[in-house]
Design a protein around this motif. Structure first.
Motif, PDB file in Angstrom:
ATOM      1  N   LYS A 197       2.036   8.143 -13.040  1.00 20.48           N
ATOM      2  CA  LYS A 197       1.515   8.202 -11.937  1.00 20.48           C
ATOM      3  C   LYS A 197       0.326   7.338 -11.503  1.00 20.48           C
ATOM      4  CE  LYS A 197       1.337  11.211  -7.894  1.00 20.48           C
ATOM      5  NZ  LYS A 197       1.611  12.669  -7.252  1.00 20.48           N
ATOM      6  N   ASP A 198      -0.658   7.976 -12.530  1.00 22.40           N
ATOM      7  CA  ASP A 198      -1.773   7.204 -12.177  1.00 22.40           C
ATOM      8  C   ASP A 198      -2.056   6.008 -12.488  1.00 22.40           C
ATOM      9  OD1 ASP A 198      -2.912   9.777 -11.778  1.00 22.40           O
ATOM     10  OD2 ASP A 198      -3.325  10.335 -14.049  1.00 22.40           O
ATOM     11  N   SER A 234       3.028   1.657  -5.620  1.00 19.92           N
ATOM     12  CA  SER A 234       2.932   2.746  -6.751  1.00 19.92           C
ATOM     13  C   SER A 234       4.329   3.400  -6.852  1.00 19.92           C
ATOM     14  CB  SER A 234       1.954   3.928  -6.149  1.00 19.92           C
ATOM     15  OG  SER A 234       2.474   4.708  -4.988  1.00 19.92           O
ATOM     16  N   ARG A 235       5.028   3.646  -5.921  1.00 19.74           N
ATOM     17  CA  ARG A 235       6.530   4.327  -6.307  1.00 19.74           C
ATOM     18  C   ARG A 235       7.471   3.459  -6.892  1.00 19.74           C
ATOM     19  NH1 ARG A 235       8.070   6.724  -0.135  1.00 19.74           N
ATOM     20  NH2 ARG A 235       5.859   7.511   0.374  1.00 19.74           N
ATOM     21  N   GLU A 288       6.165   3.432 -10.605  1.00 20.35           N
ATOM     22  CA  GLU A 288       6.847   4.557 -11.128  1.00 20.35           C
ATOM     23  C   GLU A 288       8.014   4.610 -11.565  1.00 20.35           C
ATOM     24  OE1 GLU A 288       5.522   8.382  -9.766  1.00 20.35           O
ATOM     25  OE2 GLU A 288       4.264   7.300  -8.464  1.00 20.35           O
ATOM     26  N   SER A 307      -1.294  -0.413  -8.030  1.00 19.99           N
ATOM     27  CA  SER A 307      -0.936  -0.733  -6.570  1.00 19.99           C
ATOM     28  C   SER A 307      -2.117  -1.255  -6.005  1.00 19.99           C
ATOM     29  CB  SER A 307      -0.461   0.461  -6.026  1.00 19.99           C
ATOM     30  OG  SER A 307      -1.289   1.453  -5.746  1.00 19.99           O
ATOM     31  N   LYS A 308      -3.333  -0.973  -6.311  1.00 22.55           N
ATOM     32  CA  LYS A 308      -4.524  -1.374  -5.469  1.00 22.55           C
ATOM     33  C   LYS A 308      -4.978  -3.004  -5.826  1.00 22.55           C
ATOM     34  CE  LYS A 308      -5.754   2.667  -4.685  1.00 22.55           C
ATOM     35  NZ  LYS A 308      -5.309   3.454  -3.257  1.00 22.55           N
ATOM     36  N   GLU A 325     -11.283   6.722  -9.885  1.00 18.33           N
ATOM     37  CA  GLU A 325      -9.863   7.061 -10.209  1.00 18.33           C
ATOM     38  C   GLU A 325      -9.555   6.148 -11.481  1.00 18.33           C
ATOM     39  OE1 GLU A 325      -7.384   5.752  -7.102  1.00 18.33           O
ATOM     40  OE2 GLU A 325      -8.091   7.229  -5.643  1.00 18.33           O
ATOM     41  N   SER A 383       0.123   3.772 -12.101  1.00 17.23           N
ATOM     42  CA  SER A 383       0.856   3.255 -10.596  1.00 17.23           C
ATOM     43  C   SER A 383       0.043   2.964  -9.709  1.00 17.23           C
ATOM     44  CB  SER A 383       2.156   4.059 -10.574  1.00 17.23           C
ATOM     45  OG  SER A 383       2.997   4.000 -11.644  1.00 17.23           O
ATOM     46  N   VAL A 384      -0.762   3.965  -9.555  1.00 17.52           N
ATOM     47  CA  VAL A 384      -1.762   4.051  -8.564  1.00 17.52           C
ATOM     48  C   VAL A 384      -2.751   3.046  -8.501  1.00 17.52           C
ATOM     49  CG1 VAL A 384      -3.401   5.488  -6.997  1.00 17.52           C
ATOM     50  CG2 VAL A 384      -1.314   6.628  -7.466  1.00 17.52           C
ATOM     51  N   LYS A 432       0.825  -1.260   0.038  1.00 18.14           N
ATOM     52  CA  LYS A 432      -0.081   0.177   0.078  1.00 18.14           C
ATOM     53  C   LYS A 432       0.853   1.188   0.042  1.00 18.14           C
ATOM     54  CE  LYS A 432      -3.703   2.421   2.556  1.00 18.14           C
ATOM     55  NZ  LYS A 432      -4.618   2.058   3.622  1.00 18.14           N
TER      56      LYS A 432
END
Length: 569
Positions: free
Chosen positions: A212-213, A202-203, A206, A219-220, A336, A215-216, A198
């Motif tokens: 970024k979007d 995402s980092r 990236e 990551s879910k 998102e 990756s976020v 969590k």
């Protein structure tokens, strides 16, 4: 056709659907399903039900809501709070793990759906206002703590039951000698992995070059990765032989629609619980749908939401699923991911259906401790002690309501907590309205404005007392006004005129009318004239033919400044 379109908003969405939105809805629905499958399994576990019932609740209810609900992006299905409440209510009538228990959960879902459907058709969505925000916040925080505590048994590999925090703690204490170290290691390891994913997934994505979007969003999928990893470990090392609790066999395919067996006596016993379950699921869902609709400047109809959620729960019970509600975490992912309409929910439901037909064999070795860790991660976000501190500093009444509801939930369980919350909300409302703010006002020098003498330097006439009433006048507070007037008049022997400034009064009921008439007669006996200023038109329309106006010892003035000038002259 217009009336039909009102009750079935999906017709309008289909009629005006834009082909360019299909790709976005397809992608959003696919991503949503990655989060929905593990949560459906976990929340069925939380409700004390077979895991497949969580998946059943994630198919047909989504189709029904897509046509009957007014939100375009809210994701519904199994939810942590509703699953825990279902477990709490069902366990009062049967033991977990028995067919009777499962049947009661189905009946609860259907009954709550019927109640919501009726409320929607009767356009009674305003009933949700019986629960104030502080009460809801305290209830959610208390319930989240109980949910978290209830999952400890899966980490420890023990059997514990209880509706309140104290019962869970006591049951866990007496089972400490039976802790399964393998279950504890698996549970803690999966929880740590989920927390790391969590925070850092995402980092990491990236760094690999993804946007970024993207990756976020990817990551879910952390829960799927964690569940897959520990399911493989469970299979590879035969951890079932070490008494590790597994999900076990999950039937493939969707069950046929069927009415669960019930008696009318059982239905009458379950009605109060179903009403509470439905009310909470509606409040949770309408809050989520309004939040996302505001962001996208879309319209939400509370009655449509009642009908949509009611229909979804009825179908969930008929198709073998538990009660459903809106999910904030999944709705956020849906938004998102770029969802435009409820087609994303239909795509997600289709993926769950495919999972039921082709992937159920993979669930057999899934450790329950890993599902428990996904529940813990989800409910941690619901525990909000900062809100209690903020409420306490802003308003002691709201702080008391929040702390009171939280304490009752923790000590006595969710059912008692929500009932106490409703009673507390009503009590605080009545207390507040029965103690209206009544201010003595005077003229701001050089203006036509009148303000509270305790806040501003104002001019007052010694023989004129002006009171501004900052509340509606009705049966609960009219006696308070009488007592306030009597007190102030006794302290001011020079007063000859009393002006009631009514710019904040929107209602005067019959009790308040009679109280004002009585007060006028008492003032008359003391040679004090009663006047009114800034009375609103709808109020004046009702007062015009009453004894209060026909026998009024003073006058009714359009403005407060006009009243003071006229009386002085």
């Amino acid at each position: 056709m217009t009336k039909l379109a009102y009750w079935i908003p999906g017709i309008d969405q289909i009629k005006h659907y834009k082909r360019k939105n299909f790709g976005a809805d397809l992608v959003a629905g696919s991503i949503l399903s990655i989060m929905l499958v593990p949560q459906a399994l976990a929340y069925a576990l939380l409700a004390g039900l077979p895991p497949e019932m969580g998946l059943y609740a994630s198919i047909l209810p989504l189709f029904i809501y897509a046509f009957l609900g007014s939100s375009r992006t809210m994701a519904i299905g199994p939810a942590a709070l509703i699953a825990m409440m279902s477990a709490s209510f069902s366990s009062q009538f049967a033991l977990q793990g028995t067919p009777e228990y499962n049947t009661i959960a189905l009946i609860l879902a259907m009954l709550s759906g019927v109640i919501l459907l009726l409320l929607g058709f009767l356009k009674l969505g305003f009933l949700a206002n019986l629960l104030s925000h502080p009460v809801i916040s305290g209830f959610v925080t208390g319930s989240a703590i109980i949910i978290a505590a209830s999952q400890i048994k899966h980490f420890l590999g023990i059997s514990v039951s209880g509706a309140s925090l104290l019962e869970i703690i006591e049951g866990t204490y007496y089972q400490l000698d039976n802790i399964n170290p393998i279950s504890l290691i698996i549970g803690l390891s999966s929880l740590i992995l989920l927390l790391l994913l969590k925070r850092y997934a995402s980092r990491f994505l990236e760094v690999l070059g993804l946007s970024k979007d993207t990756s976020v969003l990817l990551s879910k999928a952390g829960p799927i990765l964690a569940i897959s990893l520990f399911t493989f470990i469970s299979y590879e090392f035969a951890l079932a032989s070490h008494n590790l609790a597994l999900v076990g066999t999950v039937p493939s395919g969707l069950p046929l629609l069927s009415m669960p067996d019930f008696s009318f006596n059982l239905v009458s016993d379950l009605l109060p619980a179903a009403a509470i379950l439905g009310l909470v699921s509606f409040i949770e869902s309408i809050s989520i749908s309004q939040a996302f609709a505001t962001r996208k400047r879309q319209k939400i109809d509370s009655n449509n939401e009642l009908v949509g959620l009611g229909g979804a729960n009825i179908v969930s019970g008929l198709s073998g699923g538990l009660a459903v509600a809106g999910s904030f975490s999944r709705s956020a992912i849906n938004d998102e991911a770029g969802a435009k309409t409820q087609l994303s929910g239909l795509v997600s439901a289709s993926f769950v259906l495919l999972t039921l037909y082709f992937l159920t064999d993979l669930f057999f070795y899934m450790p329950k401790a890993v599902l428990a860790s996904t529940i813990l991660l989800a409910v941690f976000a619901l525990i909000d002690f900062k809100a209690i501190i903020h409420a306490w500093h802003y308003s002691k009444h709201d702080g008391i309501a929040m702390l009171g509801t939280l304490s009752i939930v923790l000590l006595f369980g969710v059912e008692t907590g929500i009932l106490a919350g409703v009673c507390l909300s009503i009590f605080l409302f009545l207390w507040h309205t029965s103690h209206p703010h009544i201010a003595i006002v005077g003229n701001l020098t050089g203006t036509e404005h009148y303000r509270n003498v305790e806040r501003y330097e104002v001019e007052v006439e010694p023989n004129i007392l002006t009171l501004r009433i900052d509340e509606n006048l009705f049966f609960a507070n009219c006696r308070t006004l009488e007592e306030k007037v009597t007190e102030l008049i006794s302290e001011r022997p020079d007063v000859e005129h009393l002006v009631l400034m009514c710019n904040a009064v929107n209602m005067i009921d019959i009790s308040a009318l009679e109280s004002l008439e009585t007060m006028m007669q008492r003032l008359k006996s003391a040679n004090i004239a009663l006047h009114f200023s800034e009375v609103k038109g709808p109020i004046m329309d009702k007062l015009r033919d009453t004894h209060l106006i026909s026998e009024l010892t003073g006058e009714v003035f359009l403005t407060q400044h006009q009243a003071i000038k006229s009386i002085k002259n």
